[in-house]
Design an enzyme around this catalytic site. Structure first.
Site, mmCIF file in Angstrom:
data_model
loop_
_atom_site.group_PDB
_atom_site.id
_atom_site.type_symbol
_atom_site.label_atom_id
_atom_site.label_comp_id
_atom_site.label_asym_id
_atom_site.label_seq_id
_atom_site.Cartn_x
_atom_site.Cartn_y
_atom_site.Cartn_z
ATOM 1 C CE LYS A 1 44.536 34.193 48.731
ATOM 2 N NZ LYS A 1 44.418 32.735 48.977
ATOM 3 C CB SER A 2 38.343 32.898 45.521
ATOM 4 O OG SER A 2 38.651 32.652 46.862
ATOM 5 N NE ARG B 1 36.523 29.085 42.859
ATOM 6 C CZ ARG B 1 37.200 28.999 44.001
ATOM 7 N NH1 ARG B 1 38.295 29.755 44.195
ATOM 8 N NH2 ARG B 1 36.807 28.182 44.962
ATOM 9 N N GLY C 1 46.657 26.620 49.041
ATOM 10 C CA GLY C 1 45.707 25.532 49.258
ATOM 11 C C GLY C 1 44.679 25.484 48.138
ATOM 12 N NE ARG D 1 46.417 24.953 54.443
ATOM 13 C CZ ARG D 1 45.916 25.928 53.687
ATOM 14 N NH1 ARG D 1 46.720 26.673 52.951
ATOM 15 N NH2 ARG D 1 44.630 26.159 53.686
ATOM 16 C CG ASP E 1 40.084 33.218 53.690
ATOM 17 O OD1 ASP E 1 40.361 32.207 54.360
ATOM 18 O OD2 ASP E 1 39.943 33.204 52.459
ATOM 19 N NE ARG F 1 45.133 32.250 58.379
ATOM 20 C CZ ARG F 1 44.692 32.409 57.128
ATOM 21 N NH1 ARG F 1 43.408 32.357 56.868
ATOM 22 N NH2 ARG F 1 45.546 32.645 56.165
ATOM 23 N NE ARG G 1 43.345 35.257 54.098
ATOM 24 C CZ ARG G 1 43.236 35.862 52.926
ATOM 25 N NH1 ARG G 1 43.363 37.164 52.827
ATOM 26 N NH2 ARG G 1 42.997 35.154 51.828
#
Ligand code: S3P
Length: 434
Positions: free
Chosen positions: A25-26, A30, A97, A125, A317, A348, A389
Site C-alpha cells: 500500500k505505501s 508513492r 492518512g 485524525r 500496522d 487501535r 486491520r
C-alpha cells in the site's frame, strides 16, 4: 471483493499451499504520486487496487496526470514536476492518512490553492504533525482545529526544509520530502527512530540525487524525476494476517511469494520468530530499489512477548494481528510504546482491548501499552469500528475460536486488502458475509 458490513468466521481447517498477497500500500501510493511528477510514461506492476490507493489515482488525475489501468497494470503519463494544475474541486482522500499527509506537502508549495478532506474517520485524525512543520517553513494551511478538511493556499517560496523528527512517522517525513522536491536549495531530514524509507527509495530509483546516512538524508530540490517502470512487492502488512493464521492453525504450511521485506517493515517477522514462529525468508532479491523475498510459514507453538522501543515503528500496522498472536500464546504479553496506535483508522488499543475481552481474552491497557493474557479464544461479537486491520485481525482469531466470532463494520477491509475474504475462502476458511 467485499461490500458487506459484517462477517461471521468459524473455526477452520489448516492453511496450506501458496497465498498471493496484493501489492504494498505505501509503495502503491508513492508510485502514483512520484510517477505523476516524472516526465514520461511509467508502467506500474502489482499496484494495490484498494480504495485508499484508488483515491490517490483520482487525486493525481485531478492535478493533471494521465493515469490508466490496463492488463492488471497501471500506466502513468507523468507531467513533470512543474506542471501540476489546480484541481477543480475538493480532493477526497477517503480513509487514507497516507494520501492526505503526503499530498498536503505537495499542495503547500504550488502556485494555486486547494482543499483536501477525508471520510468521517480521517477527519478526526491528527494533522498538527504535518501542519506545524510545513507552516514553520512558510506554508499557509487552514484546518478544523488541526484536523481535515485542510485549506491550502499554495506558496511557491517555501524555505528549504530542516526536519528533525518529533513523532516517528513516515507520513510526516514523506510529506516534508515531497514539499522539498519543489523548493530550491538543500533540505535536510533527521530521524532518531528511522521509519519506512519507501519515498527515499523510489526517489533514488527515479534518478533523484541525495545524500543518505542511517539517520539523515539531504537533497537539493527542483531535480527532474526520470520515468522508469516500477514493480511493487506484495504488502507485508497484509501478508501478516496469513502469516499469523498459518502459525496458529495446527498443521498449516504456506508459502507467500514476492513480499516486500524492506528493513523498516520486517519487525513483525523478527518478533514472531522471537515468540517461536517457524518462518523462513528465501530468494531475497532487489526490485525497483526495494528488497523482496518469499516467505515460508509453518504452524508453531508461540510464547508470550515483552516488547517496546524502536522496533515498534517497524511493525506499527501489524500490531493488531500481533495482539492476536499474543492472545493465543502461552503466558502474559506486554507491549509498550504504542500510543501512536490510538491515532490510526480507529483507536487501535481501545478497539483491540475491547474485542479481545469480548472473545474471552483478558487484556488491559494504559495510554501507551497493552497487556494480554494468553488463553483460549471463546468467540463472541466484536465491533471493528470501521478499521480494516481490526476486522481482519479478528477474522484470523476466529479461525481457532471455540465458537464463531461476529465482526461488525467491516466494509473498510477494501481500503487495504480488497481480496482478503476471497483469499480466506481459497484457504477453506469458514467465513460468511452478512
Ligand atoms: C505509512 C506510514 C505509517 C503507517 C501507514 C502507512 C506510510 O503511518 O501506519 O499505514 O505509507 O508512510 P505513520 O507515518 O503515521 O506512522
Amino acid at each position: 471483493m467485499s461490500s458487506s458490513n459484517n462477517l461471521i468466521v468459524n473455526k477452520s481447517k489448516p492453511f496450506l499451499g501458496k497465498v498471493i498477497i496484493p501489492g504494498d500500500k505505501s509503495i502503491s501510493h508513492r508510485s502514483i504520486i512520484l510517477g505523476s511528477m516524472a516526465k514520461g510514461k511509467i508502467i506500474i506492476t502489482n499496484f494495490l487496487k484498494s480504495d485508499d490507493c484508488l483515491k490517490t489515482i483520482s487525486a493525481m488525475r485531478s492535478l493533471g496526470a494521465k493515469i490508466t489501468a490496463f492488463n492488471e497494470q497501471i500506466m502513468i503519463e507523468g507531467i513533470g514536476l512543474n506542471n501540476l494544475k489546480k484541481p477543480n474541486k475538493t480532493i477526497d482522500a477517503g480513509n487514507s492518512g497516507t494520501l492526505i499527509r503526503l499530498l498536503t506537502g505537495i499542495l503547500s508549495v504550488q502556485n494555486f490553492s486547494s482543499t483536501i478532506t477525508g471520510d468521517e474517520s480521517l477527519n478526526t485524525r491528527p494533522m498538527r504533525r504535518i501542519i506545524n512543520p510545513l507552516v514553520a517553513h512558510g506554508a499557509m494551511i487552514d484546518s478544523n482545529n488541526f484536523k481535515a478538511p485542510l485549506k491550502i493556499t499554495g506558496n511557491t517560496k517555501l524555505l528549504p526544509i530542516n526536519y528533525k523528527q518529533d513523532v516517528a512517522s513516515a507520513q510526516v517525513k514523506s510529506c516534508l520530502m515531497l514539499a522539498a522536491l519543489f523548493i530550491e536549495g538543500e533540505s535536510k531530514f533527521y530521524e532518531d527512530i528511522v521509519t519506512r524509507d519507501h519515498t527515499e527509495n523510489l526517489l533514488e530509483y527515479l534518478g533523484y540525487d541525495m545524500n543518505k546516512s542511517e539517520h539523515e538524508i539531504s537533497f537539493k530540490g527542483c531535480q527532474p524525476l526520470i520515468a522508469k517502470d516500477i514493480n511493487i512487492g506484495s504488502d507485508i502488512s497484509s501478508a501478516a494476517f496469513f502469516i499469523v493464521a498459518a502459525l496458529i492453525l495446527k498443521n498449516s504450511e504456506i508459502k507467500i511469494p514476492n513480499i516486500n521485506i524492506n528493513k523498516y517493515r520486517v519487525g513483525i517477522i523478527t518478533v514472531l520468530k522471537k515468540m517461536g514462529a517457524n518462518i523462513s525468508i528465501i530468494n531475497k532479491r532487489l526490485d525497483s530499489n526495494e528488497e523482496i523475498g518469499d516467505l515460508i510459514i509453518k504452524s508453531s507453538h508461540l510464547k508470550s512477548l515483552n516488547l517496546g522501543g524502536e522496533i515498534i515503528s517497524t511493525l506499527i500496522d501489524e500490531l493488531p494481528i500481533l495482539f492476536i498472536a499474543c492472545a493465543v500464546s502461552s503466558g502474559v504479553s506486554k507491549i509498550s510504546g504504542i500510543e501512536e496506535l490510538r491515532y490510526k483508522e480507529s483507536d487501535r488499543i481501545k478497539s483491540m482491548e475491547e474485542g479481545l475481552n469480548a472473545v474471552g481474552i483478558k487484556s488491559t491497557s494504559t495510554l501507551d501499552s497493552i497487556e494480554i493474557n494468553g488463553g483460549e479464544i471463546l468467540g463472541g461479537k466484536i465491533n471493528s469500528y470501521g478499521d480494516h486491520r481490526i476486522a481482519m485481525a479478528f477474522s484470523i482469531a476466529a479461525l481457532i475460536s471455540k465458537k464463531s466470532i461476529t465482526i461488525t463494520d467491516t466494509k473498510n477491509i477494501s481500503t487495504s486488502f480488497p481480496n482478503f475474504i476471497d483469499l480466506m475462502r481459497e484457504q477453506r476458511a469458514d467465513i460468511y458475509e452478512l
